[in-house]
Design an enzyme around this catalytic site. Sequence first.
Site, PDB file in Angstrom:
ATOM      1  N   HIS A 207       5.090   0.259  -0.299  1.00  0.00           N
ATOM      2  CA  HIS A 207       5.787  -0.645   0.621  1.00  0.00           C
ATOM      3  C   HIS A 207       4.721  -1.667   1.028  1.00  0.00           C
ATOM      4  O   HIS A 207       3.642  -1.682   0.426  1.00  0.00           O
ATOM      5  CB  HIS A 207       6.388   0.110   1.807  1.00  0.00           C
ATOM      6  CG  HIS A 207       5.380   0.763   2.687  1.00  0.00           C
ATOM      7  ND1 HIS A 207       4.737   1.929   2.352  1.00  0.00           N
ATOM      8  CD2 HIS A 207       4.858   0.388   3.887  1.00  0.00           C
ATOM      9  CE1 HIS A 207       3.877   2.258   3.311  1.00  0.00           C
ATOM     10  NE2 HIS A 207       3.923   1.339   4.245  1.00  0.00           N
TER      11      HIS A 207
ATOM     12  N   HIS B  94       0.846  -1.196   0.000  1.00  0.00           N
ATOM     13  CA  HIS B  94       0.000   0.000   0.000  1.00  0.00           C
ATOM     14  C   HIS B  94       0.881   1.246   0.000  1.00  0.00           C
ATOM     15  O   HIS B  94       2.103   1.183   0.079  1.00  0.00           O
ATOM     16  CB  HIS B  94      -0.986   0.012   1.190  1.00  0.00           C
ATOM     17  CG  HIS B  94      -0.397   0.359   2.518  1.00  0.00           C
ATOM     18  ND1 HIS B  94      -1.147   0.896   3.541  1.00  0.00           N
ATOM     19  CD2 HIS B  94       0.864   0.250   2.996  1.00  0.00           C
ATOM     20  CE1 HIS B  94      -0.370   1.089   4.592  1.00  0.00           C
ATOM     21  NE2 HIS B  94       0.847   0.716   4.301  1.00  0.00           N
TER      22      HIS B  94
ATOM     23  N   ASP C 183      -5.132 -10.385  -0.333  1.00  0.00           N
ATOM     24  CA  ASP C 183      -3.864 -11.096  -0.117  1.00  0.00           C
ATOM     25  C   ASP C 183      -2.981 -11.015  -1.361  1.00  0.00           C
ATOM     26  O   ASP C 183      -3.429 -11.312  -2.475  1.00  0.00           O
ATOM     27  CB  ASP C 183      -4.140 -12.569   0.217  1.00  0.00           C
ATOM     28  CG  ASP C 183      -2.866 -13.311   0.593  1.00  0.00           C
ATOM     29  OD1 ASP C 183      -1.974 -12.694   1.214  1.00  0.00           O
ATOM     30  OD2 ASP C 183      -2.771 -14.510   0.278  1.00  0.00           O
ATOM     31  N   HIS C 184      -1.723 -10.634  -1.156  1.00  0.00           N
ATOM     32  CA  HIS C 184      -0.763 -10.454  -2.263  1.00  0.00           C
ATOM     33  C   HIS C 184      -1.277  -9.431  -3.275  1.00  0.00           C
ATOM     34  O   HIS C 184      -1.021  -9.539  -4.464  1.00  0.00           O
ATOM     35  CB  HIS C 184      -0.439 -11.793  -2.946  1.00  0.00           C
ATOM     36  CG  HIS C 184       0.484 -12.655  -2.142  1.00  0.00           C
ATOM     37  ND1 HIS C 184       0.060 -13.373  -1.051  1.00  0.00           N
ATOM     38  CD2 HIS C 184       1.816 -12.910  -2.248  1.00  0.00           C
ATOM     39  CE1 HIS C 184       1.094 -14.043  -0.542  1.00  0.00           C
ATOM     40  NE2 HIS C 184       2.168 -13.780  -1.238  1.00  0.00           N
TER      41      HIS C 184
ATOM     42  N   CYS D 104       5.869   6.385   4.756  1.00  0.00           N
ATOM     43  CA  CYS D 104       4.678   5.613   4.383  1.00  0.00           C
ATOM     44  C   CYS D 104       4.066   6.128   3.083  1.00  0.00           C
ATOM     45  O   CYS D 104       3.170   5.492   2.530  1.00  0.00           O
ATOM     46  CB  CYS D 104       3.632   5.656   5.496  1.00  0.00           C
ATOM     47  SG  CYS D 104       4.253   4.978   7.040  1.00  0.00           S
TER      48      CYS D 104
ATOM     49  N   GLU E 191      -0.778  -4.246  11.766  1.00  0.00           N
ATOM     50  CA  GLU E 191      -0.013  -3.850  10.571  1.00  0.00           C
ATOM     51  C   GLU E 191       1.450  -4.237  10.741  1.00  0.00           C
ATOM     52  O   GLU E 191       2.113  -4.650   9.788  1.00  0.00           O
ATOM     53  CB  GLU E 191      -0.142  -2.342  10.355  1.00  0.00           C
ATOM     54  CG  GLU E 191       0.428  -1.874   9.044  1.00  0.00           C
ATOM     55  CD  GLU E 191       0.363  -0.370   8.900  1.00  0.00           C
ATOM     56  OE1 GLU E 191      -0.484   0.118   8.152  1.00  0.00           O
ATOM     57  OE2 GLU E 191       1.167   0.343   9.556  1.00  0.00           O
TER      58      GLU E 191
ATOM     59  N   HIS F  75       3.206  -4.975   4.022  1.00  0.00           N
ATOM     60  CA  HIS F  75       3.148  -5.545   5.366  1.00  0.00           C
ATOM     61  C   HIS F  75       2.634  -6.979   5.333  1.00  0.00           C
ATOM     62  O   HIS F  75       1.892  -7.351   4.420  1.00  0.00           O
ATOM     63  CB  HIS F  75       2.194  -4.732   6.261  1.00  0.00           C
ATOM     64  CG  HIS F  75       2.585  -3.311   6.441  1.00  0.00           C
ATOM     65  ND1 HIS F  75       3.649  -2.928   7.206  1.00  0.00           N
ATOM     66  CD2 HIS F  75       2.075  -2.161   5.925  1.00  0.00           C
ATOM     67  CE1 HIS F  75       3.779  -1.607   7.179  1.00  0.00           C
ATOM     68  NE2 HIS F  75       2.834  -1.110   6.404  1.00  0.00           N
TER      69      HIS F  75
END
Lengths: 137, 137, 137, 137, 137, 137
Positions: free
Chosen positions: D41, D16, D81-82, D35, D126, D43
């Site tokens: 980047h 994100h 996801d991914h 951020c 996170e 998580h």
Amino acid sequence: MPQVTVTRRMHFNAAHRVHNPALSDDENRTLFGKCNNPNWHGHNYVLDVSVRGEVSERTGYVMDLAHLKRIVEGAVIDRVDHKNFNLDVDFMQGTIPTSENIVVAFWRLIAPLVAPATLTRLVLWETANNYVEYDGR
Amino acid sequence: MPQVTVTRRMHFNAAHRVHNPALSDDENRTLFGKCNNPNWHGHNYVLDVSVRGEVSERTGYVMDLAHLKRIVEGAVIDRVDHKNFNLDVDFMQGTIPTSENIVVAFWRLIAPLVAPATLTRLVLWETANNYVEYDGR
Amino acid sequence: MPQVTVTRRMHFNAAHRVHNPALSDDENRTLFGKCNNPNWHGHNYVLDVSVRGEVSERTGYVMDLAHLKRIVEGAVIDRVDHKNFNLDVDFMQGTIPTSENIVVAFWRLIAPLVAPATLTRLVLWETANNYVEYDGR
Amino acid sequence: MPQVTVTRRMHFNAAHRVHNPALSDDENRTLFGKCNNPNWHGHNYVLDVSVRGEVSERTGYVMDLAHLKRIVEGAVIDRVDHKNFNLDVDFMQGTIPTSENIVVAFWRLIAPLVAPATLTRLVLWETANNYVEYDGR
Amino acid sequence: MPQVTVTRRMHFNAAHRVHNPALSDDENRTLFGKCNNPNWHGHNYVLDVSVRGEVSERTGYVMDLAHLKRIVEGAVIDRVDHKNFNLDVDFMQGTIPTSENIVVAFWRLIAPLVAPATLTRLVLWETANNYVEYDGR
Amino acid sequence: MPQVTVTRRMHFNAAHRVHNPALSDDENRTLFGKCNNPNWHGHNYVLDVSVRGEVSERTGYVMDLAHLKRIVEGAVIDRVDHKNFNLDVDFMQGTIPTSENIVVAFWRLIAPLVAPATLTRLVLWETANNYVEYDGR
């Protein structure tokens, strides 16, 4: 004199895409599945940096871990944290940013900086269930 | 017969001050920073004790881990738990109580007690991000 | 507007002695056991600071957690990290430094500083098996 | 009949960028720092989904957690996801993908699906040091 | 006087089988899948016991956690640790040994014993990804 | 070419009884204590499977961890998960199901399947405080 190994655990997070530009999109999807998502995904990485050496009589340390932390921050963490391994990290250009390739690249950057101690092991956790380790060989 | 390594994780907490009495107060502050606080600080330590040996046909164990636990409690945990490494622990006198020096001292106390198994590794976590390990060499 | 609770986990370590100076040494030993060791012991404490509020349309945040971190560092962490709760911490004077009393003291220092969010919960872990929580009531 | 709360912990990872398109690039950098990295980047997120209800006499369950897992996978995990929260996730369009906004969006998707139990809490981690929670209010 | 909640985390392991004897074998297999294995399976359970009360001026404690530990050991841990919930545990007879039913049964055994503090929450982890909680209502 | 070790962490739970049928019941109780409970007990086991090899230029992987996961599931996890080691697991018949014997049996089943990588280490956690490791020697 006893030889002790000391480890500093570091944290960073980054985006990446597992992709081999020498292959077709279809081959990439087949090989890498959801890890090949064109718009990236990311991880909270954990890095354990282990150095080995004699315990100093003056300090009781193999190496001041605050000093080791600064070395690792300068050599790798500040260059990858909150970054995209494929787009933002110069030392990963031309390499598929898997954990295997990342840990080998990290080794080359950190190993020359920890003398007189010796870098003996890097462990890189990509998720809570996957990690890689490298001992320089 | 296969050789297996078995590990028992133990917990204790203690106070300490990283301080070399052979140096001046200024040198100590410069070397050790906040770890040199004259009024002590402390940690929840985690100790992993690993022994290696043949698996007994009679028990299926290398060594009964309840027995290993009692050995380690008697040799080190009961002597350091809720104690001050600098003031209360006889076997640390004359030594700066860093994790490196603690783990070497622990080795000397535990290694003679685990025969016919062999002590192969001690790992001592001082915080969640720092640990040291020693293999007797 | 939805109300969300956001938590920042902080870490520090410190020495303390559980001791009530209004009681005799014998009473203290009976009440507090090894936690009453005259030469102190210590812990790696973990502190979860939770604040609740509306999610800002401008930032998507209830409160910037980097800002919350700096507030908590200034209000409590920098005053207790690598310190002795009994000897070094002014705001704990006259109070037995149990986790219960520490968490209430922390609340009074942090709560006024997080507006317009509201401090809703502090959780303080003394060991991996013991923690206390306080909600200001 | 007793009311019990049952929780299923789920894992996913995603990329994100914390960015408000209504603001200038300079304002975004000032507000969000690293951020806001333009190349993303990511998580490893952890999501705790808690539902509350009566314990069934027939099953001893409030709700079969394997069933709850499938519901949450279909409603949110398989969609994030991914993936990239800014580019790939339809239900996050028009919203800054902070953990606060993600957890509120997840609530709206999961809450209608768990009857006759009731969704009572979502916790979204996170990183190991940051988490948000939402109870629908 | 402030009211603080203190928690003691306890550990035990046990075997069980999720099975409703009022149903047929086929219905049990359909409802409970591999958790219905006739020869049992087992878990390392983690139990968080939380009590709330005033902080004593004499001790700085809501309740001595060593005392709470002994209460919980006597009331439940010693009766279930290294046992089979279906066969060995008298207070679970006639009940399907799901985490939901276990936590409610634990509550009834522990709640009367913690006065003048009040039992406010039990959390029971069956695996790292599944937990239940009960507040007595 | 660098040699990297990659690890996949797997989870399963099972019942067992530490019991040597060649000994009397009294001898078994004396040797194994509560682990000898006739009605079984159980654990959430964690298994770390480590393989070592060259990093492929085509994939950046030593071995696709999704593939390693499927191999380990087929070879051991599906045969032990939610099972009883003494009664349900064919490859453990005639062996006391201690962690030591389990890890050696797992090695023999997994090692032939990971070529061209090499199985270099299995770590099996029985509880959070006990683990065994085996390197094939």
